[in-house]
Design a protein around this motif. Structure first.
Motif, mmCIF file in Angstrom:
data_model
loop_
_atom_site.group_PDB
_atom_site.id
_atom_site.type_symbol
_atom_site.label_atom_id
_atom_site.label_comp_id
_atom_site.label_asym_id
_atom_site.label_seq_id
_atom_site.Cartn_x
_atom_site.Cartn_y
_atom_site.Cartn_z
ATOM 1 N N ARG A 1 31.705 61.394 3.533
ATOM 2 C CA ARG A 1 31.192 60.914 2.374
ATOM 3 C C ARG A 1 32.154 60.084 1.335
ATOM 4 N N ASP B 1 23.678 55.178 -4.891
ATOM 5 C CA ASP B 1 25.203 54.742 -5.168
ATOM 6 C C ASP B 1 26.117 54.685 -3.901
ATOM 7 N N ASP C 1 20.499 58.389 -1.836
ATOM 8 C CA ASP C 1 21.194 58.095 -3.273
ATOM 9 C C ASP C 1 21.491 56.502 -3.384
ATOM 10 N N GLN D 1 26.707 56.544 -1.608
ATOM 11 C CA GLN D 1 27.310 57.734 -0.876
ATOM 12 C C GLN D 1 26.741 58.027 0.162
ATOM 13 N N ARG E 1 31.518 56.976 -4.950
ATOM 14 C CA ARG E 1 30.355 56.427 -5.753
ATOM 15 C C ARG E 1 30.728 54.820 -5.837
HETATM 16 MG MG MG Z 1 26.377 60.091 -5.852
#
Ligand code: MG
Ligand code: UDP
Length: 334
Positions: free
Chosen positions: A222, A121, A119, A123, A225
């Motif tokens: 995780r 972002d 991703d 993340q 964002r």
């Molecule tokens: Mg994301």
């Protein structure tokens, strides 16, 4: 005798890096991420420099952005990046086809010895690339990254995800790995296997688990964002979970699933009420209660099963039409 520039030049020439260093492709689907793209490339750059200080060990990189129909300046930013950095490539899709299709486009175009969907972002932490690649170089063909702590997700997202994994793993022929997203490392052999998959109703997590290969799992936390907002509304997630609820041709079929389940639920309730009323207050019309209960219950179940078949027929129709999964409008840097 030699000046610094020459020594540097020599070290560069002397290392037969282009031949021996493996190529790792990062596949990054992007939808309206104009502010996230540059921080992402910078983070990857920084991570590579710091985690592989020795050039000879450093894998070569290919960063394939798949622009999934962005309507902001994402494409322009990416074109700028492609012009300045040979490692960056862009596949522009003709409209928003969804993350699953965008990933397929990236997998098809990738040339890496190992391929990692990520991703944009941040993340999917870039620091995890080093351990993943190390596992891969010691012979593991698929390295999963599991979110061992999902506290960055909302309560609702966590519980719905858990419910979803429970449901799918009790129904599916082949279980999918829990809490493992699209962030995984695939060996070229696994990517070739994925590229052979012809299904149109794409559910990557299912496909990723289905192909097999020697697999290991790393845990990570995780993070939030980095910039922007999630591109997955609840509706979008639900659509992914039931695999394409908005597809126009399957929706009319699907109405019957919903109607059927509502009617059967109501019928079960009403049947219970009628039975209790009959027992307590006696019979007003002989046989009425049982007749009504049977008619309603069977009617509901009929619709439910019809709808269920509709789910499958809708998918078959989609597959038979044989349209491509996505349309590439432009490719830059290939
Ligand atoms: Mg994301
Ligand atoms: N994305 C995409 N197409 C879509 C939805 C999302 O390419 O239709 C991309 C998005 O730009 C991001 C990645 O998929 O790079 C993951 O999306 P997001 O971070 O919004 O999902 P979340 O982390 O909230 O599940």
């Amino acid at each position: 005798m030699r000046d610094r520039g020459m020594i540097e030049g020599l070290t560069f020439e002397a290392a037969p890096e282009a031949v021996t260093r493996p190529l790792v492709s990062l596949i990054v689907p992007v939808l309206n991420e104009q502010d996230a793209v540059i921080p992402f490339v910078q983070a990857i750059d920084g991570m590579v420099q710091s985690q592989w200080p020795v050039l000879e060990d450093r894998p070569r990189l290919e960063i394939i952005f798949v622009d999934d129909g962005s309507t902001d300046a994402t494409a322009a930013v990416l074109r700028g990046l492609c012009a300045g950095d040979k490692r960056v490539k862009l596949i522009q899709l003709s409209r928003n086809f969804g993350k699953e299709a965008a990933l397929s486009a990236g997998l098809k175009a990738s040339r890496g010895d190992a391929v990692v969907p990520m991703d944009v972002d941040l993340q999917d932490p870039p620091e995890l690339l080093r351990p993943m690649i190390d596992r891969w170089q010691s012979g593991v063909q698929v390295v999963n990254a599991r979110r061992c702590d999902r506290s960055s997700d909302t309560m609702f997202k966590r519980s719905s995800a858990q419910l979803f994994y429970k449901a799918i793993n009790s129904l599916a022929d082949h279980p999918i790995a829990e809490d493992v997203g699209d962030f995984r490392l695939f060996d070229r052999a696994a990517v070739d296997a994925l590229n052979q998959m012809t299904e149109h109703s794409r559910f990557n997590k299912g496909l990723f688990s289905w192909i097999g290969f020697r697999t290991e799992t790393l845990d990570y936390v995780r993070p939030q964002r980095a910039v922007g907002d999630t591109k997955w509304k609840f509706s979008k997630l639900l659509a992914l979970a039931v695999d394409g609820i908005v597809a126009s041709t399957t929706f009319p079929l699907r109405i019957w699933t919903i109607l059927g389940s509502v009617i059967s639920l109501l019928a079960f309730g009403y049947a219970g009420f009628l039975v209790i009323r009959t027992v307590l207050f006696g019979v007003d019309t002989p046989g009425y209660a049982s007749l009504m209960a049977a008619v309603l219950m069977l009617g509901g179940l009929n619709l439910l099963s019809l709808g269920l078949m509709g789910e499958y027929i809708g998918r078959i129709a989609k597959q038979v039409r044989g349209r491509p999964l996505y349309i590439v409008a432009d490719k830059v840097g290939f």
